[in-house]
Scaffold this motif. Structure first.
Motif, PDB file in Angstrom:
ATOM      1  N   PHE A 206      44.389  73.058 107.779  1.00 25.30           N
ATOM      2  CA  PHE A 206      43.385  74.056 108.136  1.00 25.30           C
ATOM      3  C   PHE A 206      42.448  74.223 106.948  1.00 25.30           C
ATOM      4  O   PHE A 206      42.737  74.999 106.030  1.00 25.30           O
ATOM      5  CB  PHE A 206      44.061  75.380 108.505  1.00 25.30           C
ATOM      6  N   PRO A 207      41.339  73.492 106.909  1.00 25.82           N
ATOM      7  CA  PRO A 207      40.403  73.563 105.776  1.00 25.82           C
ATOM      8  C   PRO A 207      39.908  74.986 105.542  1.00 25.82           C
ATOM      9  O   PRO A 207      39.791  75.785 106.488  1.00 25.82           O
ATOM     10  CB  PRO A 207      39.262  72.638 106.210  1.00 25.82           C
ATOM     11  N   SER A 208      39.609  75.311 104.286  1.00 26.81           N
ATOM     12  CA  SER A 208      39.192  76.674 103.971  1.00 26.81           C
ATOM     13  C   SER A 208      38.198  76.691 102.834  1.00 26.81           C
ATOM     14  O   SER A 208      38.069  75.733 102.066  1.00 26.81           O
ATOM     15  CB  SER A 208      40.414  77.529 103.609  1.00 26.81           C
ATOM     16  N   VAL A 209      37.473  77.807 102.734  1.00 24.78           N
ATOM     17  CA  VAL A 209      36.542  78.063 101.653  1.00 24.78           C
ATOM     18  C   VAL A 209      36.836  79.463 101.135  1.00 24.78           C
ATOM     19  O   VAL A 209      37.154  80.372 101.914  1.00 24.78           O
ATOM     20  CB  VAL A 209      35.073  77.941 102.123  1.00 24.78           C
ATOM     21  N   ALA A 210      36.771  79.646  99.814  1.00 27.39           N
ATOM     22  CA  ALA A 210      37.164  80.921  99.216  1.00 27.39           C
ATOM     23  C   ALA A 210      36.280  81.267  98.037  1.00 27.39           C
ATOM     24  O   ALA A 210      35.641  80.403  97.433  1.00 27.39           O
ATOM     25  CB  ALA A 210      38.633  80.868  98.774  1.00 27.39           C
ATOM     26  N   ALA A 211      36.264  82.560  97.701  1.00 23.36           N
ATOM     27  CA  ALA A 211      35.579  83.065  96.505  1.00 23.36           C
ATOM     28  C   ALA A 211      36.403  84.212  95.946  1.00 23.36           C
ATOM     29  O   ALA A 211      37.143  84.882  96.673  1.00 23.36           O
ATOM     30  CB  ALA A 211      34.165  83.531  96.837  1.00 23.36           C
ATOM     31  N   ALA A 212      36.284  84.435  94.652  1.00 23.07           N
ATOM     32  CA  ALA A 212      37.091  85.450  93.975  1.00 23.07           C
ATOM     33  C   ALA A 212      36.374  86.789  93.927  1.00 23.07           C
ATOM     34  O   ALA A 212      35.149  86.866  93.785  1.00 23.07           O
ATOM     35  CB  ALA A 212      37.436  85.002  92.562  1.00 23.07           C
ATOM     36  N   ILE A 213      37.153  87.848  94.028  1.00 23.06           N
ATOM     37  CA  ILE A 213      36.705  89.197  93.698  1.00 23.06           C
ATOM     38  C   ILE A 213      36.992  89.377  92.215  1.00 23.06           C
ATOM     39  O   ILE A 213      38.117  89.163  91.767  1.00 23.06           O
ATOM     40  CB  ILE A 213      37.461  90.252  94.523  1.00 23.06           C
ATOM     41  N   ARG A 214      35.971  89.757  91.436  1.00 28.53           N
ATOM     42  CA  ARG A 214      36.113  89.756  89.987  1.00 28.53           C
ATOM     43  C   ARG A 214      35.678  91.065  89.352  1.00 28.53           C
ATOM     44  O   ARG A 214      34.735  91.708  89.805  1.00 28.53           O
ATOM     45  CB  ARG A 214      35.282  88.622  89.391  1.00 28.53           C
ATOM     46  N   SER A 215      36.402  91.430  88.306  1.00 28.16           N
ATOM     47  CA  SER A 215      35.977  92.511  87.426  1.00 28.16           C
ATOM     48  C   SER A 215      35.401  91.877  86.171  1.00 28.16           C
ATOM     49  O   SER A 215      35.337  90.651  86.050  1.00 28.16           O
ATOM     50  CB  SER A 215      37.177  93.403  87.074  1.00 28.16           C
ATOM     51  N   ALA A 216      35.018  92.683  85.206  1.00 26.19           N
ATOM     52  CA  ALA A 216      34.495  92.149  83.950  1.00 26.19           C
ATOM     53  C   ALA A 216      35.571  91.405  83.179  1.00 26.19           C
ATOM     54  O   ALA A 216      35.271  90.566  82.335  1.00 26.19           O
ATOM     55  CB  ALA A 216      33.922  93.275  83.088  1.00 26.19           C
ATOM     56  N   GLU A 217      36.855  91.701  83.457  1.00 21.16           N
ATOM     57  CA  GLU A 217      37.951  91.062  82.740  1.00 21.16           C
ATOM     58  C   GLU A 217      38.400  89.749  83.373  1.00 21.16           C
ATOM     59  O   GLU A 217      39.126  88.979  82.748  1.00 21.16           O
ATOM     60  CB  GLU A 217      39.152  92.011  82.652  1.00 21.16           C
ATOM     61  N   GLY A 218      38.003  89.487  84.621  1.00 17.46           N
ATOM     62  CA  GLY A 218      38.426  88.248  85.259  1.00 17.46           C
ATOM     63  C   GLY A 218      38.702  88.427  86.738  1.00 17.46           C
ATOM     64  O   GLY A 218      38.368  89.452  87.341  1.00 17.46           O
ATOM     65  N   PRO A 219      39.352  87.430  87.375  1.00 19.31           N
ATOM     66  CA  PRO A 219      39.597  87.482  88.813  1.00 19.31           C
ATOM     67  C   PRO A 219      40.665  88.506  89.156  1.00 19.31           C
ATOM     68  O   PRO A 219      41.667  88.641  88.454  1.00 19.31           O
ATOM     69  CB  PRO A 219      40.068  86.055  89.137  1.00 19.31           C
ATOM     70  N   VAL A 220      40.453  89.223  90.241  1.00 20.77           N
ATOM     71  CA  VAL A 220      41.389  90.241  90.697  1.00 20.77           C
ATOM     72  C   VAL A 220      42.033  89.839  92.018  1.00 20.77           C
ATOM     73  O   VAL A 220      43.208  90.101  92.263  1.00 20.77           O
ATOM     74  CB  VAL A 220      40.674  91.605  90.840  1.00 20.77           C
ATOM     75  N   ALA A 221      41.254  89.201  92.889  1.00 18.75           N
ATOM     76  CA  ALA A 221      41.748  88.785  94.207  1.00 18.75           C
ATOM     77  C   ALA A 221      40.834  87.679  94.720  1.00 18.75           C
ATOM     78  O   ALA A 221      39.868  87.286  94.056  1.00 18.75           O
ATOM     79  CB  ALA A 221      41.774  89.971  95.176  1.00 18.75           C
ATOM     80  N   GLY A 222      41.144  87.166  95.901  1.00 20.20           N
ATOM     81  CA  GLY A 222      40.317  86.143  96.519  1.00 20.20           C
ATOM     82  C   GLY A 222      40.179  86.387  98.006  1.00 20.20           C
ATOM     83  O   GLY A 222      41.084  86.950  98.646  1.00 20.20           O
ATOM     84  N   ILE A 223      39.043  85.976  98.571  1.00 25.40           N
ATOM     85  CA  ILE A 223      38.779  86.069 100.007  1.00 25.40           C
ATOM     86  C   ILE A 223      38.490  84.671 100.512  1.00 25.40           C
ATOM     87  O   ILE A 223      37.797  83.894  99.847  1.00 25.40           O
ATOM     88  CB  ILE A 223      37.582  87.005 100.283  1.00 25.40           C
ATOM     89  N   SER A 224      39.008  84.330 101.693  1.00 29.56           N
ATOM     90  CA  SER A 224      38.775  82.999 102.228  1.00 29.56           C
ATOM     91  C   SER A 224      38.563  83.042 103.735  1.00 29.56           C
ATOM     92  O   SER A 224      38.946  84.001 104.403  1.00 29.56           O
ATOM     93  CB  SER A 224      39.953  82.064 101.921  1.00 29.56           C
ATOM     94  N   LEU A 225      37.949  81.980 104.243  1.00 30.49           N
ATOM     95  CA  LEU A 225      37.883  81.699 105.668  1.00 30.49           C
ATOM     96  C   LEU A 225      38.568  80.366 105.909  1.00 30.49           C
ATOM     97  O   LEU A 225      38.330  79.394 105.185  1.00 30.49           O
ATOM     98  CB  LEU A 225      36.430  81.632 106.157  1.00 30.49           C
ATOM     99  N   CYS A 226      39.412  80.328 106.918  1.00 25.70           N
ATOM    100  CA  CYS A 226      40.191  79.136 107.240  1.00 25.70           C
ATOM    101  C   CYS A 226      39.914  78.764 108.695  1.00 25.70           C
ATOM    102  O   CYS A 226      39.890  79.630 109.568  1.00 25.70           O
ATOM    103  CB  CYS A 226      41.669  79.436 107.030  1.00 25.70           C
TER     104      CYS A 226
END
Length: 291
Positions: A206-226
């Motif tokens: 199931f191919p997917s694309v994702a991007a990170a939710i980020r604060s100034a300190e770095g990545p906190v979480a990620g969101i994707s569509l599959c």
């Protein structure tokens, strides 16, 4: 960078309990709120336990999965996440719930929210129609960070040595099966940064694309569509990028994330983008270079 324990949590006036179970609970109580990272000294000071005792208990908690150790300090581990101690992840789910539903409705694909948990990702939310039942993911479930778009979207914004520590051991154990090597992963992460944080995974069922939710300190979480095998990921990629940007602003404000100096430059990108997708992507990133 560690997150210090507030004064209210440091002002213990009673001696530490003698029971090992009580002491472990005392240490676990230090890890509250969003993305807490504590050093041994932070925990020892908050619990008033000897440093040697604190270290011994922390080692056991990491071994059992209740805590995880990172270069930035100790944090909530994957086992604690699966038992509902979400370390403030309820706020993440609340901030992204409406957007995940909107993504799923607009695209007919399955939307995920996940965080890094040791060498894996841990799914916090999953939204989709009938197709969602065919995707082998579930809230509280895990998948290897280095072989998923969600994981790579977050790993791309960690220092390289942190990536090595986070997933290097898992990749070494799985290399014969996955065919992936650490150097190849670093090349992929550089390409993701060159795409303003968009990660693609096309080798999955199931191919997917994702991007990170980020604060100034770095990545906190990620969101994707599959989606299904024939999913046109480039067409929906700008939507994922926009939702990740909006969640980052809602949670952490309109500020630029820090890009460490030692990040490697991105090589040539192999993907072919449609003009419409590229225009939309550039429009997402034009307001302050948030990624």
């Amino acid at each position: 960078m560690t997150t210090s324990v507030p004064a209210a949590r440091q002002c213990r006036t009673t001696p530490p309990p003698p029971s090992m179970l009580d002491r472990m609970t005392l240490i676990m109580d230090c890890f509250y709120g969003r993305a807490v990272r504590l050093s041994i000294e932070d925990v020892a000071r908050a619990t008033r336990l000897p440093r040697s005792t604190t270290h011994r208990i922390l080692v056991d908690l990491v071994r059992l999965g209740w805590l995880a150790q990172t270069p930035a300090g100790y944090c909530i581990g994957s086992r604690a996440l699966s038992f509902g101690n979400d370390g403030g992840h309820g706020r993440l789910r609340e901030a992204t719930a409406a957007s995940l539903h909107d993504l799923a409705l607009r695209t007919g694909m399955v939307a995920h929210l996940a965080v890094l948990a040791d060498a894996d990702i841990c799914y916090l939310d999953k939204v989709g129609g009938h197709f969602a039942a065919k995707v082998p993911s579930w809230v509280g479930g895990r998948a290897p960070a280095h072989s998923t778009a969600l994981g790579k979207a977050m790993l791309a914004w960690l220092p390289p040595e942190h990536v090595d520590l986070q997933v290097g051991g898992a990749m070494t154990r799985q290399v014969n099966r996955s065919g992936r090597r650490l150097e190849t992963l670093h090349q992929e992460l550089a390409r993701i940064r060159g795409r303003n944080g968009l990660a693609f995974e096309r080798d999955e069922c199931f191919p997917s694309v994702a991007a990170a939710i980020r604060s100034a300190e770095g990545p906190v979480a990620g969101i994707s569509l599959c989606g299904k095998v024939d999913a046109q990921l480039e067409r929906v990629a700008p939507l994922v990028a926009r939702v990740a940007k909006e969640a980052s602003i809602e949670l952490f404000g309109e500020r630029r994330a820090i890009r460490p100096r030692h990040y490697r430059p991105a090589p040539e990108l192999p993907e072919t983008w449609s003009p419409e997708a590229m225009n939309s992507l550039l429009a997402v990133g034009s307001g302050g270079n948030w990624m």
